[in-house]
Design an enzyme around this catalytic site. Structure first.
Site, PDB file in Angstrom:
ATOM      1  N   GLY A  50      79.552   6.452  52.347  1.00  0.00           N
ATOM      2  CA  GLY A  50      80.490   5.895  53.227  1.00  0.00           C
ATOM      3  C   GLY A  50      81.520   5.450  52.419  1.00  0.00           C
ATOM      4  O   GLY A  50      82.504   5.014  53.008  1.00  0.00           O
ATOM      5  N   CYS A  51      81.535   5.754  51.166  1.00  0.00           N
ATOM      6  CA  CYS A  51      82.858   5.447  50.343  1.00  0.00           C
ATOM      7  C   CYS A  51      83.715   6.831  50.104  1.00  0.00           C
ATOM      8  O   CYS A  51      82.780   7.825  49.752  1.00  0.00           O
ATOM      9  CB  CYS A  51      82.310   4.824  49.203  1.00  0.00           C
ATOM     10  SG  CYS A  51      81.917   3.034  48.894  1.00  0.00           S
ATOM     11  N   GLN A  52      84.717   6.760  50.360  1.00  0.00           N
ATOM     12  CA  GLN A  52      85.350   8.014  50.002  1.00  0.00           C
ATOM     13  C   GLN A  52      85.497   8.220  48.505  1.00  0.00           C
ATOM     14  O   GLN A  52      85.385   9.348  48.274  1.00  0.00           O
ATOM     15  CB  GLN A  52      86.926   7.831  50.511  1.00  0.00           C
ATOM     16  CG  GLN A  52      87.752   9.015  50.671  1.00  0.00           C
ATOM     17  CD  GLN A  52      88.986   9.153  51.186  1.00  0.00           C
ATOM     18  OE1 GLN A  52      89.579   7.963  51.397  1.00  0.00           O
ATOM     19  NE2 GLN A  52      89.510  10.211  51.525  1.00  0.00           N
TER      20      GLN A  52
END
Length: 139
Positions: A50-52
């Protein structure tokens, strides 16, 4: 220092800066003091989904408290995880699981992040709580 005391300390630290460019610089500085993850834990399994940016997070329980280490490939993201680790590392699992982390709202972090970074911040908090729950259940 309790979680509430650490949150107050963060709010006090950010209140010194008048604009968000200075606050971003402070966040970047925090990243330089990030408790680094041991190379053996820098695996795909420890990447926060969910983290770019790529953020590796490891948690272990020592003396009944959760200790986090991490690394990230982007400087602001590294500072953000350092901020979360400062607040939550060294706390008991229940404290982390039930933490509201009001300091995030108080310092205006969500409002000044891009939507992708804001989602990444939420993913970091969620993963830290999941690790706390897993380590609580394990013992």
């Amino acid at each position: 220092m309790t979680l509430a005391e650490k949150e107050k300390s963060i709010i006090d630290d950010f209140s010194v800066y008048s604009d968000w460019m200075e606050k971003y610089e402070y966040i970047i500085e925090l990243g330089k003091d990030l408790p680094m993850i041991d190379a053996q834990y820098k695996t795909d399994d420890n990447i926060i989904k969910g983290c770019q940016s790529t953020v590796w997070l490891h948690a272990e329980k020592k003396d009944g408290k959760i200790v986090y280490t991490a690394d990230a490939d982007a400087i602001i993201t590294k500072g953000m995880i350092a901020l979360l680790i400062y607040a939550m590392s060294g706390e008991e699992p229940d404290t982390i699981i039930n933490a509201n982390l009001n300091f995030i709202k108080e310092i205006g972090l969500h409002e000044h992040l891009s939507p992708t970074r804001s989602n990444g911040l939420l993913a970091m908090v969620k993963q830290m709580k999941i690790y706390a729950l897993a380590l609580k259940m394990k013992s």
